[in-house]
Design an enzyme around this catalytic site. Structure first.
Site, short mmCIF file in Angstrom:
data_model
loop_
_atom_site.label_atom_id
_atom_site.label_comp_id
_atom_site.label_asym_id
_atom_site.label_seq_id
_atom_site.Cartn_x
_atom_site.Cartn_y
_atom_site.Cartn_z
N ARG A 131 0.89 -1.30 0.15
CA ARG A 131 0.03 -0.02 0.06
C ARG A 131 0.76 1.18 -0.07
NH1 ARG A 131 -1.80 2.58 4.24
NH2 ARG A 131 -2.30 0.48 5.63
N TYR A 155 -15.63 16.64 -16.73
CA TYR A 155 -15.84 15.23 -16.87
C TYR A 155 -17.13 14.96 -15.61
CZ TYR A 155 -15.63 10.12 -15.99
OH TYR A 155 -16.02 8.92 -15.73
N ASP A 176 -6.82 17.85 -16.51
CA ASP A 176 -7.25 16.61 -16.67
C ASP A 176 -6.82 16.31 -18.02
OD1 ASP A 176 -8.32 14.54 -17.67
OD2 ASP A 176 -10.25 14.57 -16.37
N LYS A 217 -7.99 5.04 -20.16
CA LYS A 217 -8.32 5.52 -21.52
C LYS A 217 -6.97 5.33 -22.29
CE LYS A 217 -11.95 6.62 -19.40
NZ LYS A 217 -12.52 7.97 -18.95
C1 LIG Z 1 -12.75 8.56 -17.74
C2 LIG Z 1 -12.44 9.92 -17.17
C3 LIG Z 1 -12.34 10.21 -16.00
C4 LIG Z 1 -12.20 9.19 -14.72
O1 LIG Z 1 -11.46 8.05 -14.79
P1 LIG Z 1 -11.76 6.62 -14.39
O2 LIG Z 1 -10.64 5.73 -14.67
O3 LIG Z 1 -13.01 6.11 -15.05
O4 LIG Z 1 -12.18 6.71 -12.88
C5 LIG Z 1 -11.61 11.49 -15.42
N1 LIG Z 1 -11.60 12.51 -16.46
C6 LIG Z 1 -11.90 12.27 -17.82
C7 LIG Z 1 -11.70 13.28 -18.90
C8 LIG Z 1 -12.29 10.95 -18.11
O5 LIG Z 1 -12.74 10.50 -19.53
#
Ligand SMILES: *Cc1c(COP(=O)(O)O)cnc(C)c1O
Length: 387
Positions: free
Chosen positions: A55, A108, A180, A205
């Site tokens: 952890r 998001y 982000d 992603k």
């Molecule tokens: C998918 C996504 C997130 C969140 O990520 P997870 O891995 O699904 O928790 C945050 N910001 C954007 C722009 C996203 O497309």
């Protein structure tokens, strides 16, 4: 060293001991044995550098963190169990009661919910600022503003925000800026080089790119990451070593995938522009996109996401969605398989017509995440689904 070289090489040889293997070991262990009390004492004296408990740190995870830091041009990076976990740890470690976080009004959905549902309970305030006002210091910075959180390009209209301008106004005001960068990745948009303090990404992603790992990352300076790392020990949203291994493997082909997806998306967007069955093609690489100039100034490629607003509205969008044969009907993005989602039934589900209009989202929209199939095959599927 070139980006492709770094994606393949960096972080591959982090081990707990000596190993001759070409690929990194998966240290699927919760704990690390200590040879003696003196070794344990030395570990604590070094401010917990080294391996003690998974952890806290795990060599497989650390190797992939180094790969992400190298990609982003950061001093360091931290991995989490999801993008949401990365966002949560970042907000909770850098904000306290009485602080205000300013956020892009188009953001998001999960980030939006953290700000509106979780932070108020802790006395942390939030304020949403329209995308067009994000580069205006007088609209963004207030007396209690501690952090500005934004993304670019933004789902599903792919509006772009001038990253350098937001970073500069935050720096001048002594406010932490967080971008982000999930939709672009550093291959298309090196946000840390543009001056933002922290880069957050859903590694679920593009970074992993194979739709089989859920993970999140935050990169930046060691000093800025220190409280986030501490918070990760407290909250415990760590990434499992097997998931980290798979993410590191996926990342080796990131730049090739993204370059191909950029090319395919541009070809698809150009081919569809002007089709009478489509009201508008949203793609930052098209001159018709409202933020094309901003995108050109800060993106090396325009990404693999294309949104179509169909002329005949919701009925046409549903028909298109149901008719697809090659492109899969699924949320998420950034993988090797092309996907299609309906914003009004996913990211913007349940919103009133008024709220949709404010977000620039229409009921005729279909969002495409283009994968690695040939552009001709993707276009043929889109054309047959348009009917
Ligand atoms: C998918 C996504 C997130 C969140 O990520 P997870 O891995 O699904 O928790 C945050 N910001 C954007 C722009 C996203 O497309």
């Amino acid at each position: 060293m070139g980006i492709r070289t770094r994606l393949v090489q960096v972080g591959e040889h982090v081990t707990a001991g000596d190993t001759p293997a070409l690929t990194p070991a998966i240290y699927e262990t919760t704990t690390f044995s200590m040879p003696s009390a003196a070794a344990l004492q030395a570990y604590q004296a070094r401010e917990r550098e080294g391996y003690f408990y998974t952890r806290y740190d795990n060599p497989t995870v650390v190797g992939v963190e180094q790969k992400i830091a190298s990609l982003d041009g950061a001093e360091a990076a931290l991995l989490f169990s999801s993008g949401q976990s990365a966002t949560t740890h970042t907000l909770l470690s850098l904000l306290k009661a009485g602080d205000e976080v300013v956020c892009s009004a188009a953001i998001y959905g999960g980030t939006h919910h953290l700000l509106t549902d979780l932070l108020p309970r802790l006395g942390i305030e939030h304020r949403f600022v329209p995308v067009d006002d994000l580069t205006r210091a007088d609209r963004v910075i207030g007396p209690r503003t501690r952090m500005v959180w934004f993304e670019s390009p933004i789902n599903p209209t792919l509006r772009c925000v001038d990253v350098r301008a937001v970073a500069a106004l935050c720096r001048a005001a002594g406010v932490i800026s967080v971008a982000d960068n999930t939709f672009a990745s550093a291959i298309n948009q090196p946000v840390l080089a543009y001056g933002v303090d922290l880069c957050m990404q859903s590694a679920t992603k593009y970074l992993n790119g194979h739709s089989d790992v859920t993970a999140g990352a935050v990169s930046g300076s060691t000093a800025m990451l220190a409280p986030i790392s501490h918070m990760r020990r407290l909250i415990g949203g760590v990434l499992d070593p097997i998931a980290a291994y798979n993410l590191g493997r996926g990342m080796k082909s990131l730049s090739l995938r993204v370059m191909q997806q950029n090319a395919t998306a541009l070809e698809v967007a150009r081919a569809l522009e002007g089709d009478p069955r489509i009201r508008q093609v949203y793609y930052p690489g098209l001159e018709s996109h409202p933020d094309h100039a901003v995108a050109r100034a800060q993106m090396c490629g325009f990404g693999g996401m294309v949104t179509l607003d169909l002329a005949d509205g919701e009925a046409a969008a549903f028909r298109f969605f149901d008719q697809l044969m090659l492109i899969q009907r699924a949320v998420s993005l950034g993988g090797v398989e092309s996907l299609c989602s309906l914003p009004t039934l996913s990211s913007h589900a349940g919103l009133t017509d008024e709220a949709l209009a404010l977000a620039g989202v229409s009921r005729g929209m279909v969002r495409l995440s283009l994968g690695l199939e040939e552009a001709d095959d993707i276009l043929a599927d889109i054309r047959q689904a348009l009917g």
